[in-house]
Enzyme design. Structure first.
Site, PDB file in Angstrom:
ATOM      1  N   ARG A  91     -47.437  10.525  19.211  1.00 52.86           N
ATOM      2  CA  ARG A  91     -46.267  10.285  18.358  1.00 52.86           C
ATOM      3  C   ARG A  91     -45.938  11.541  17.551  1.00 52.86           C
ATOM      4  O   ARG A  91     -44.795  11.895  17.346  1.00 52.86           O
ATOM      5  CB  ARG A  91     -46.515   9.084  17.421  1.00 52.86           C
ATOM      6  CG  ARG A  91     -45.477   8.987  16.308  1.00 52.86           C
ATOM      7  CD  ARG A  91     -45.359   7.599  15.689  1.00 52.86           C
ATOM      8  NE  ARG A  91     -46.621   6.995  15.310  1.00 52.86           N
ATOM      9  CZ  ARG A  91     -47.406   7.394  14.313  1.00 52.86           C
ATOM     10  NH1 ARG A  91     -47.069   8.428  13.567  1.00 52.86           N
ATOM     11  NH2 ARG A  91     -48.525   6.758  14.059  1.00 52.86           N
ATOM     12  N   TYR A 145     -18.076   6.871  20.105  1.00 47.85           N
ATOM     13  CA  TYR A 145     -18.824   5.985  20.993  1.00 47.85           C
ATOM     14  C   TYR A 145     -19.077   4.643  20.281  1.00 47.85           C
ATOM     15  O   TYR A 145     -19.414   4.634  19.091  1.00 47.85           O
ATOM     16  CB  TYR A 145     -20.142   6.682  21.360  1.00 47.85           C
ATOM     17  CG  TYR A 145     -21.100   5.829  22.124  1.00 47.85           C
ATOM     18  CD1 TYR A 145     -20.807   5.425  23.424  1.00 47.85           C
ATOM     19  CD2 TYR A 145     -22.289   5.403  21.560  1.00 47.85           C
ATOM     20  CE1 TYR A 145     -21.687   4.634  24.128  1.00 47.85           C
ATOM     21  CE2 TYR A 145     -23.180   4.613  22.268  1.00 47.85           C
ATOM     22  CZ  TYR A 145     -22.869   4.230  23.552  1.00 47.85           C
ATOM     23  OH  TYR A 145     -23.735   3.435  24.244  1.00 47.85           O
ATOM     24  N   ASP A 164     -21.734  15.539  18.082  1.00 46.36           N
ATOM     25  CA  ASP A 164     -22.234  14.865  19.279  1.00 46.36           C
ATOM     26  C   ASP A 164     -21.456  15.450  20.463  1.00 46.36           C
ATOM     27  O   ASP A 164     -20.271  15.188  20.632  1.00 46.36           O
ATOM     28  CB  ASP A 164     -21.989  13.351  19.139  1.00 46.36           C
ATOM     29  CG  ASP A 164     -22.417  12.558  20.383  1.00 46.36           C
ATOM     30  OD1 ASP A 164     -22.580  13.161  21.459  1.00 46.36           O
ATOM     31  OD2 ASP A 164     -22.554  11.322  20.265  1.00 46.36           O
ATOM     32  N   LYS A 216     -27.029  11.064  29.594  1.00 44.30           N
ATOM     33  CA  LYS A 216     -25.832  11.431  30.343  1.00 44.30           C
ATOM     34  C   LYS A 216     -26.070  12.738  31.124  1.00 44.30           C
ATOM     35  O   LYS A 216     -26.886  12.751  32.007  1.00 44.30           O
ATOM     36  CB  LYS A 216     -24.635  11.516  29.388  1.00 44.30           C
ATOM     37  CG  LYS A 216     -24.604  10.390  28.326  1.00 44.30           C
ATOM     38  CD  LYS A 216     -24.288   9.025  28.905  1.00 44.30           C
ATOM     39  CE  LYS A 216     -24.533   7.881  27.929  1.00 44.30           C
ATOM     40  NZ  LYS A 216     -23.840   7.943  26.652  1.00 44.30           N
TER      41      LYS A 216
HETATM   42  C1  LIG Z   1     -24.079   7.189  25.383  1.00 42.05           C
HETATM   43  C2  LIG Z   1     -23.679   7.880  24.158  1.00 42.05           C
HETATM   44  C3  LIG Z   1     -24.442   7.790  22.990  1.00 42.05           C
HETATM   45  C4  LIG Z   1     -25.666   6.905  22.871  1.00 42.05           C
HETATM   46  O1  LIG Z   1     -26.715   7.353  23.664  1.00 42.05           O
HETATM   47  P1  LIG Z   1     -27.848   6.374  24.284  1.00 42.05           P
HETATM   48  O2  LIG Z   1     -28.701   7.309  25.046  1.00 42.05           O
HETATM   49  O3  LIG Z   1     -27.118   5.373  25.132  1.00 42.05           O
HETATM   50  O4  LIG Z   1     -28.534   5.727  23.129  1.00 42.05           O
HETATM   51  C5  LIG Z   1     -24.031   8.520  21.898  1.00 42.05           C
HETATM   52  N1  LIG Z   1     -22.921   9.287  21.919  1.00 42.05           N
HETATM   53  C6  LIG Z   1     -22.148   9.383  23.020  1.00 42.05           C
HETATM   54  C7  LIG Z   1     -20.933  10.232  23.003  1.00 42.05           C
HETATM   55  C8  LIG Z   1     -22.502   8.675  24.171  1.00 42.05           C
HETATM   56  O5  LIG Z   1     -21.716   8.748  25.242  1.00 42.05           O
END
Ligand SMILES: *Cc1c(COP(=O)(O)O)cnc(C)c1O
Length: 392
Positions: free
Chosen positions: A46, A98, A170, A195
């Site tokens: 951890r 998101y 992000d 992604k």
């Molecule tokens: C998918 C996504 C998230 C969240 O990510 P997870 O891995 O599904 O928790 C946050 N921001 C954007 C722009 C996303 O497309």
């Protein structure tokens, strides 16, 4: 080193006695100590794990940061950023976000005393006037999901710093191959590694990178204190995915450009949102801060039922939330990834229930276009069959 070299060459556990070519998976919870009072470099996964550390070091290098941290999901990474806020602090967020981020802010953060304000942060004057003396964090997606708008990261970082706040970007829709928020002035760069970074739809992960060592320490403390770090096997998978990030995106971006241009000329398709298409509202801002347009395209048909029929008629595009995989997928954000965003808070005019979001994979672009062509045709026939509704 140039970007393709940097992406593909992982400095893997340099002290590995067998000099493994791939990063070893240290699938272990604990590491033995020499004695009860002496600690080695690692004691408990951890707090620190060699596989995860190799990943984090690699990511910090790619982002141009001093430290990166890997989490169990993108939302765990976003949660870590919100832990920097205290009750009474204010978070200023972009109004095209998101769905999961919106849910976290409204259902988890606000009931715990953090004020969240939403504004159109593609507009710098609006951003500056929405800042208050309590604003501690400005939070944007660039490109935003699903409208694919760019926020001016350089200008927003100046607004944030003048207000005594941090800027978190992000950049999931682009990845560090295409845009590096830290080099544009952001304090925190964030990705859902589920992604493009992972790229194979085979894991969930999130990453943060920072350019200030003290902020990195604070986040590392939280990562350990709250136990949110990515496990060693997923860290290995993510590292393996990252090594082909540049190759995948080169192809995905080229195909997305072709598909977007084709869609823009297709009868039955109303509006195409893709940052590299002429007429996209934030094309110029985007071009000044990124070296590509990513592989996500949104478009409308003018009719929700028609969009649904179109999506369900596709054969190569899997109907799935998420994006960024080697295989193409399609979604209706209003019913899927953004279901938790109520209608009245969606970016008013454009985020409508006929919005379709495509994620372009590495398949042959012509096959994707052929598939879209037959699906658009099928969807148009449905409309023509309903009196009073005709697809333009
Ligand atoms: C998918 C996504 C998230 C969240 O990510 P997870 O891995 O599904 O928790 C946050 N921001 C954007 C722009 C996303 O497309």
């Amino acid at each position: 080193m140039r970007i393709h070299t940097q992406i593909s060459r992982v400095e893997c556990c340099t002290d590995d006695p067998h000099r493994a070519a791939a990063t070893p998976i240290y699938q272990t919870a604990t590491f033995a100590q020499d004695s009860a009072v002496e600690y080695g470099r690692y004691d408990y996964s951890r707090s620190g794990n060699p596989t995860r550390e190799t990943l984090e070091t690699h990511l910090a290098g790619l982002e141009g940061g001093v430290r990166a941290l890997a989490y169990a999901s993108g939302l765990a990474a976003i949660t870590a950023v919100t832990r920097l806020l205290r009750p009474g602090d204010e978070l200023l967020a972009h109004d095209d976000l998101y769905g999961g981020s919106y849910r976290l802010f409204t259902k988890v953060l606000e009931p715990r005393g953090v004020r969240v304000r939403y504004a159109d942060l593609t507009d710098i004057a609006e951003a500056a006037s929405a800042c208050s003396s309590a604003t501690r964090l400005i939070y944007v997606e660039s490109l935003s999901n699903p409208l694919l708008r760019a926020c001016d990261i350089r200008a927003l970082s100046r607004v944030a710093h003048a207000a005594g706040a941090r800027l978190c970007v992000d950049a999931t829709t682009l990845s560090p191959y295409v845009q590096k928020p830290l080099l544009l002035g952001a304090d925190i760069s964030l990705h859902s590694a589920t992604k493009y970074l992972g790229g194979h739809a085979d894991l969930t992960a999130g990453v943060l990178s920072v350019r200030d060592a003290a902020l990195g320490e604070e986040l590392a403390f939280l990562q350990n204190a709250e136990g949110t770090a990515l496990g060693p096997f997923d860290a290995f998978l993510l590292l393996r995915g990252i090594q082909t990030l540049g190759l995948r995106l080169d192809r995905q971006q080229a195909s997305a450009q072709r598909v977007a241009e084709w869609l823009a000329g297709r009868a039955g398709v109303e509006r195409v949102l893709f940052p590299a298409l002429k007429g996209h509202p934030t094309a110029a801002v985007h071009a000044a801060q990124a070296c590509g347009a990513g592989g996500v395209i949104s478009f409308t048909t003018g009719d929700a039922e028609c969009s649904r029929r179109l999506v369900e008629s596709l054969k190569l595009f899997r109907i799935a939330v998420s994006f960024g995989s080697v295989n193409s997928s399609v979604s209706l954000p209003c019913y899927m990834s953004h279901k938790s965003v109520p209608g009245e808070s969606r970016h008013a005019r454009e985020f409508s229930d006929d919005l379709v979001r495509l994620s372009i994979g590495i398949e042959d672009a012509q096959d994707l276009i052929d598939d879209l062509d037959q699906a658009v045709e099928t969807a148009r026939r449905v409309l023509v069959a309903v009196p009073g509704q005709g697809a333009s």
